[in-house]
Design an enzyme around this catalytic site. Structure first.
Site, PDB file in Angstrom:
ATOM      1  N   GLU A 111       0.872  -1.434  -0.014  1.00  0.00           N
ATOM      2  CA  GLU A 111      -0.060   0.155   0.048  1.00  0.00           C
ATOM      3  C   GLU A 111       0.994   1.362  -0.060  1.00  0.00           C
ATOM      4  O   GLU A 111       1.927   1.279   0.542  1.00  0.00           O
ATOM      5  CB  GLU A 111      -0.726   0.028   1.357  1.00  0.00           C
ATOM      6  CG  GLU A 111      -2.492  -0.062   1.026  1.00  0.00           C
ATOM      7  CD  GLU A 111      -3.147   0.854   0.440  1.00  0.00           C
ATOM      8  OE1 GLU A 111      -2.413   1.567  -0.641  1.00  0.00           O
ATOM      9  OE2 GLU A 111      -4.382   1.004   0.563  1.00  0.00           O
ATOM     10  N   ASP A 112       0.527   2.161  -0.604  1.00  0.00           N
ATOM     11  CA  ASP A 112       0.972   3.693  -0.388  1.00  0.00           C
ATOM     12  C   ASP A 112       1.073   4.240   0.981  1.00  0.00           C
ATOM     13  O   ASP A 112       2.114   4.637   1.727  1.00  0.00           O
ATOM     14  CB  ASP A 112       0.334   4.463  -1.469  1.00  0.00           C
ATOM     15  CG  ASP A 112      -1.194   4.920  -1.183  1.00  0.00           C
ATOM     16  OD1 ASP A 112      -1.861   3.923  -0.541  1.00  0.00           O
ATOM     17  OD2 ASP A 112      -1.800   5.466  -1.657  1.00  0.00           O
ATOM     18  N   ASP A 115      -4.117   4.845   6.518  1.00  0.00           N
ATOM     19  CA  ASP A 115      -4.411   6.215   7.336  1.00  0.00           C
ATOM     20  C   ASP A 115      -5.333   5.768   8.509  1.00  0.00           C
ATOM     21  O   ASP A 115      -4.769   5.192   9.650  1.00  0.00           O
ATOM     22  CB  ASP A 115      -5.198   6.921   6.311  1.00  0.00           C
ATOM     23  CG  ASP A 115      -5.834   8.239   6.872  1.00  0.00           C
ATOM     24  OD1 ASP A 115      -5.175   9.020   7.159  1.00  0.00           O
ATOM     25  OD2 ASP A 115      -7.103   8.302   6.813  1.00  0.00           O
ATOM     26  N   PHE A 164      -2.127  15.124   5.551  1.00  0.00           N
ATOM     27  CA  PHE A 164      -2.737  14.638   4.470  1.00  0.00           C
ATOM     28  C   PHE A 164      -1.479  14.901   3.244  1.00  0.00           C
ATOM     29  O   PHE A 164      -0.923  16.132   3.131  1.00  0.00           O
ATOM     30  CB  PHE A 164      -3.847  15.480   3.970  1.00  0.00           C
ATOM     31  CG  PHE A 164      -4.288  15.131   2.379  1.00  0.00           C
ATOM     32  CD1 PHE A 164      -4.878  13.864   2.387  1.00  0.00           C
ATOM     33  CD2 PHE A 164      -4.112  15.776   1.279  1.00  0.00           C
ATOM     34  CE1 PHE A 164      -5.370  13.477   1.180  1.00  0.00           C
ATOM     35  CE2 PHE A 164      -4.395  15.134  -0.125  1.00  0.00           C
ATOM     36  CZ  PHE A 164      -5.059  14.052  -0.122  1.00  0.00           C
ATOM     37  N   ARG A 177       0.155  12.503  -8.223  1.00  0.00           N
ATOM     38  CA  ARG A 177       0.673  11.369  -7.941  1.00  0.00           C
ATOM     39  C   ARG A 177       1.970  11.315  -8.794  1.00  0.00           C
ATOM     40  O   ARG A 177       2.951  10.323  -8.328  1.00  0.00           O
ATOM     41  CB  ARG A 177      -0.158  10.445  -8.826  1.00  0.00           C
ATOM     42  CG  ARG A 177      -1.475   9.990  -7.984  1.00  0.00           C
ATOM     43  CD  ARG A 177      -2.018   8.756  -8.614  1.00  0.00           C
ATOM     44  NE  ARG A 177      -3.495   8.722  -8.480  1.00  0.00           N
ATOM     45  CZ  ARG A 177      -4.185   8.401  -7.415  1.00  0.00           C
ATOM     46  NH1 ARG A 177      -3.413   7.904  -6.498  1.00  0.00           N
ATOM     47  NH2 ARG A 177      -5.425   8.077  -7.397  1.00  0.00           N
TER      48      ARG A 177
HETATM   49  P1  IMP Z   1      -7.573   4.105   5.245  1.00  0.00           P
HETATM   50  O1  IMP Z   1      -8.658   3.055   4.771  1.00  0.00           O
HETATM   51  O2  IMP Z   1      -7.983   5.396   6.031  1.00  0.00           O
HETATM   52  O3  IMP Z   1      -6.241   3.413   5.874  1.00  0.00           O
HETATM   53  O4  IMP Z   1      -6.861   4.876   3.711  1.00  0.00           O
HETATM   54  C1  IMP Z   1      -6.161   4.333   2.951  1.00  0.00           C
HETATM   55  C2  IMP Z   1      -6.150   4.817   1.623  1.00  0.00           C
HETATM   56  O5  IMP Z   1      -6.717   6.238   1.643  1.00  0.00           O
HETATM   57  C3  IMP Z   1      -4.704   5.120   0.831  1.00  0.00           C
HETATM   58  O6  IMP Z   1      -4.608   3.928   0.075  1.00  0.00           O
HETATM   59  C4  IMP Z   1      -4.764   6.091   0.124  1.00  0.00           C
HETATM   60  O7  IMP Z   1      -5.322   5.918  -1.147  1.00  0.00           O
HETATM   61  C5  IMP Z   1      -5.809   7.052   0.743  1.00  0.00           C
HETATM   62  N1  IMP Z   1      -5.040   8.115   1.567  1.00  0.00           N
HETATM   63  C6  IMP Z   1      -5.153   7.941   2.909  1.00  0.00           C
HETATM   64  N2  IMP Z   1      -4.127   8.995   3.405  1.00  0.00           N
HETATM   65  C7  IMP Z   1      -3.724   9.751   2.335  1.00  0.00           C
HETATM   66  C8  IMP Z   1      -3.042  10.791   2.461  1.00  0.00           C
HETATM   67  O8  IMP Z   1      -2.592  11.522   2.969  1.00  0.00           O
HETATM   68  N3  IMP Z   1      -2.962  11.437   1.002  1.00  0.00           N
HETATM   69  C9  IMP Z   1      -3.523  10.919  -0.182  1.00  0.00           C
HETATM   70  N4  IMP Z   1      -4.447   9.551  -0.040  1.00  0.00           N
HETATM   71  C10 IMP Z   1      -4.457   9.024   1.202  1.00  0.00           C
HETATM   72 MG    MG Z   2      -4.651   3.617  -1.754  1.00  0.00          MG
END
Ligand code: IMP
Ligand code: MG
Length: 188
Positions: A111-112, A115, A164, A177
């Site tokens: 994963e990138d 969050d 963010f 990106r």
């Molecule tokens: P989560 O389900 O809240 O953990 O969110 C995960 C996904 O949200 C990641 O795979 C990202 O694509 C996107 N995401 C979460 N935080 C960021 C951020 O700071 N910038 C851009 N995309 C984010």
């Molecule tokens: Mg993602």
């Protein structure tokens, strides 16, 4: 827009440089060293490591990472989406493209960024239905203070504050990106 400058504007928001190319390179190198060493005696060309990148965000990290993986491996991609603008929607849409049979395989999901961790916990739930031999998570970035508890992430490139961020695959409403370095949102 100047991609190497320390401040960039994307849509209506302004971001400042947060993680440099140099630091990204060391994140990638250290992560690859750990993965190579952890799996070297486990995988073989008959039973390769299955690396699954989560699109879209992981494409740059995954691309750099797999170039440093020196054990038998396969690279696959799936797509999920949970984000809108700068906030998670809380709804992880269905996993698209999980065609690879991962039963009895050693799998790493790449994963990138993690969050809230909701995307990854949903993914792990889905993947575990196929009874992989092992399944681990590798994230370039990890928002430690925001993530749900009990999500076991074995490979974390860097833990970051609850900011963010964009660049290196991460977007704000589909832009940013392509930046080679990572930028964080400046307060307005
Ligand atoms: P989560 O389900 O809240 O953990 O969110 C995960 C996904 O949200 C990641 O795979 C990202 O694509 C996107 N995401 C979460 N935080 C960021 C951020 O700071 N910038 C851009 N995309 C984010
Ligand atoms: Mg993602």
């Amino acid at each position: 827009m100047n991609f190497s400058s320390s401040v960039v504007k994307v849509h209506d928001l302004v971001f400042e440089k947060y993680i440099t190319q140099y630091e990204i390179d060391s994140i990638v190198n250290e992560t690859a060293i750990k993965i190579n060493s952890d799996y070297t005696n486990i995988v073989s060309s008959e039973n390769p490591l299955i690396i699954i990148g989560i699109l879209n965000g992981s494409f740059m990290f995954l691309s750099d990472l797999v170039k440093k993986i020196n054990i038998p491996s396969e690279v696959h991609f799936i797509k999920v989406s949970s984000y809108s603008g700068t906030k998670t929607t809380g709804n992880v849409v269905d996993v698209i493209g999980l065609t690879q049979d991962i039963s009895d395989k050693n799998v790493i999901i790449v994963e990138d960024i993690i969050d809230t961790g909701l995307t990854m916990s949903k993914l792990l739930e889905t993947f575990r239905l196929q009874n992989p031999k092992s399944i681990e998570v590798c994230a370039c970035l990890y928002k430690e203070t925001k993530c749900i508890p009990n999500l076991d992430i074995k490979y974390i490139g860097k833990s970051i504050e609850d900011k963010f961020v964009i660049g290196y695959g991460l977007d704000y409403n589909s832009q940013g990106r392509n930046f080679g370095e990572i930028y964080s949102l400046l307060p307005m």
